[in-house]
Design an enzyme around this catalytic site. Structure first.
Site, PDB file in Angstrom:
ATOM      1  N   GLY A  47       0.764  -1.132  -0.534  1.00  0.00           N
ATOM      2  CA  GLY A  47       0.096   0.318   0.006  1.00  0.00           C
ATOM      3  C   GLY A  47       1.136   1.551   0.077  1.00  0.00           C
ATOM      4  N   GLY A  48       2.086   1.595  -0.342  1.00  0.00           N
ATOM      5  CA  GLY A  48       3.435   2.337   0.004  1.00  0.00           C
ATOM      6  C   GLY A  48       3.573   2.825  -1.271  1.00  0.00           C
ATOM      7  N   TYR A  81       3.854 -15.660 -13.131  1.00  0.00           N
ATOM      8  CA  TYR A  81       3.186 -15.088 -12.708  1.00  0.00           C
ATOM      9  C   TYR A  81       1.914 -14.518 -13.068  1.00  0.00           C
ATOM     10  CZ  TYR A  81       1.018  -9.408 -12.945  1.00  0.00           C
ATOM     11  OH  TYR A  81       0.386  -8.509 -12.820  1.00  0.00           O
ATOM     12  N   SER A 114      -4.902 -10.085 -12.842  1.00  0.00           N
ATOM     13  CA  SER A 114      -4.884  -9.232 -13.763  1.00  0.00           C
ATOM     14  C   SER A 114      -5.491  -9.747 -14.724  1.00  0.00           C
ATOM     15  CB  SER A 114      -3.182  -9.422 -13.663  1.00  0.00           C
ATOM     16  OG  SER A 114      -2.676  -8.796 -15.726  1.00  0.00           O
TER      17      SER A 114
END
Length: 256
Positions: free
Chosen positions: A20-21, A160, A147
């Site tokens: 979250g940063g 991924y 995604s």
């Protein structure tokens, strides 16, 4: 930051965000704080400066807990710390991911495991840690970031894509598992969001042009474009929506 909508029920909600940063996650932290939510987030890198920026902007700082999401014990301890600070987590956003490009030929077993450990495993164990508090609170919302990459069948990062496809399956399993406790679980499927990382590493003029050609809406996605869909899934505005995959990609793929 979200400036178009207000979800009144998110005021004072206890929100936990992985990653979250930075990137999309930083926009999510900002967006939830704009709604008056109590936000805790984990980030492997130092996000103290970002947390201070959020304090200057919103008058209160988010709870930043430095944590590598591949460390399950530390991740679950971070959720407990957030609960002690803000009350039971009722909104869990599994955002953290690593989309470093790789190929089939040279990818090792250790690299495969590392990819799953950052891109998939945390989604399960954060839900495990937060579920009891959500149940005690009368319900909650889990938002798992997947995604559209696996739906497109892109080349260049097979591990991924595998993890992102698995997140959709995990979302459906958890929705069934946790639904009786009024805990909703949905997947959010972003398209190519142009974070600074994407711009620095992979967003060549040629690839940007080609991707925009596949979008119905002829404007590239920015991190802030993901905020309001996430707020909607977190809010009781979507109270009867669970086990779904919500695509935000400018019209590249379809789900119906």
């Amino acid at each position: 930051m979200s400036g178009n909508v207000t979800f009144h029920d998110l005021k004072d909600a206890s929100v936990f965000i992985t990653g979250g940063g930075a990137g999309i996650g930083a926009s999510l932290t900002d967006g939830f704080m704009q709604q008056g939510a109590k936000v805790a987030f984990v980030q492997r890198s130092d996000a103290s400066e970002f947390a201070e920026q959020m304090k200057e902007k919103h008058g209160v700082a988010p709870l930043f807990i430095k944590c590598d999401v591949t460390d399950v014990d530390a991740l679950q301890a971070a959720i407990k710390q957030a609960e002690e600070a803000h009350g039971p987590v009722t909104v869990l956003v599994n955002n953290a991911a690593n989309d470093t490009r790789h190929n089939l030929e040279e990818f090792t077993q250790d690299q495969w495991d590392a990819s799953m450990n950052v891109n998939l495993r945390p989604h399960f164990f954060t839900a495990q840690a937060a579920a009891a508090g959500m149940k005690a609170a009368g319900g909650g919302s889990i938002i798992n970031f997947s995604s559209i990459s696996y739906m497109m069948g892109n080349a260049g990062y097979p591990a991924y894509e595998t993890s992102k496809a698995a997140i959709t399956g995990l979302t459906r399993a958890l929705a069934r598992e946790l639904g009786p406790d009024n805990i909703r679980v949905n997947a959010l499927m972003p398209g190519w969001v142009l974070t600074q990382r994407q711009k620095d590493l992979w967003a060549t003029p040629e690839d940007l042009k080609a991707h925009l050609g596949r979008q119905c809406l002829k404007e590239h996605l920015e991190p802030d474009d993901i905020i309001e869909a996430t707020l909607f899934l977190a809010s009781k505005a979507s109270r009867m929506m669970t086990s779904q995959a919500l695509v935000i990609d400018g019209g590249v793929v379809v789900t119906g």
